[in-house]
Design an enzyme around this catalytic site. Sequence first.
Site, PDB file in Angstrom:
ATOM      1  CE  LYS A 163      -4.074  -2.088   0.542  1.00 45.42           C
ATOM      2  NZ  LYS A 163      -5.195  -1.976  -0.391  1.00 45.42           N
ATOM      3  CE  LYS A 262     -10.880  -5.522  -4.065  1.00 42.32           C
ATOM      4  NZ  LYS A 262     -10.702  -4.441  -3.083  1.00 42.32           N
TER       5      LYS A 262
END
Length: 368
Positions: A163, A262
């Site tokens: 991240k 997703k």
Amino acid sequence: MNISAVQLYVIKMPLKSPFQTHLGTVIEREGIIVEVTDIDGVSGYGEGVAFSTPWYTEETVKTSLHMLTDILIPLLKKNAVSHPEEAAVLFKSVKRNHMAKAGLEMALWDLYSKKHAKSLASVIGGTRETIASGVVVATDSTVIALNQIEKFLSEGYQRFKVKINPKQDYAFLEEIRRHFPDLPLMADANSAYTLKDLERLKKLDDFNLLMIEQPLAADDIIEHSKLQKSIRTPICLDESIVTFEDAKQAIELGSCRVINIKSGRVGGLYEAKKIHDYCLEKGVPVWCGGMIEFGISRAHNIALASLPGFTIPGDISASSRFWEEDIISPEVTVNDGYVKVPTTPGIGFSINQKRLKDVQLMKSLFKF
Ligand code: OSB
Ligand code: MG
């Protein structure tokens, strides 16, 4: 599909270690398990993947529970469906709330596959026997990131994601590259930048990243298109793609070269497959994203990632990546960097009833 009941379970489990992004830290994961049972007593399972707070999308566990309880389950009760795709179309009459819809729709896919004695992967057109597995390192500590990468590398993972944000990018990635020059590495910004950061983002081309995921805001489709023209690193969109139409527009505008799919974010397997099919036709590679999910959603992800367009290792890690003990049996394991696609009916994993009970906060039953 002759549904006799829907049961919802709200569960909560601590993560093995905190999951940090610039938007906040996840320490405990709440989730909703959806069980749809038919008149023969066969059960299909889905998972609502909204978080406790709306940091990733606007949905939460509570809004999902409301949508399921007061809108979606009653809608399904009133309208008999003979295939999960009919449920997906039926749910289109309700705006957004994709994660709530997906939890119920995916339970129907599992049930449908079990009734036809076929694996979910084969029902949706999966072609792979194994899935290449990637993993996410989410921490603001460079030392912890390096240690976790080392550990996950030894466990066989094939692709690594970290991240990033404007306070943790160039120096952080430089240090990772110093230790792991050839690591298949990508970075996820979860919308931490704007086009004002163009020069900053251009410099990240130095690190030979597989891609940069969602650098700009979810609704910055045009800005992503401008950014992609100015950087070499491929952009992958996550939060921006919540419908098939979003995927179409992003590809037409050149806003990305890769898409993270997703099912929860797009409202279920039907929409996820539609996006996959379009990307395959257009030659845009896709990979399956993760939601720090429990085993049921993980199992659905494995089936989804068995489709031919999923050519990049996704965020599909072992149950043990996040959990001391998962709610499925057997747990998802990664062997030599791969997860096996089950060939047994439905999602191919059974429920660890004891664990489900131990982590349960609440349950509610809806009789049809
Ligand atoms: O942005 O991809 C994301 C987890 C929760 C919410 C959003 C994201 C993530 C991840 C995947 O990065 C983590 C995983 O489940 O492997
Ligand atoms: Mg992401």
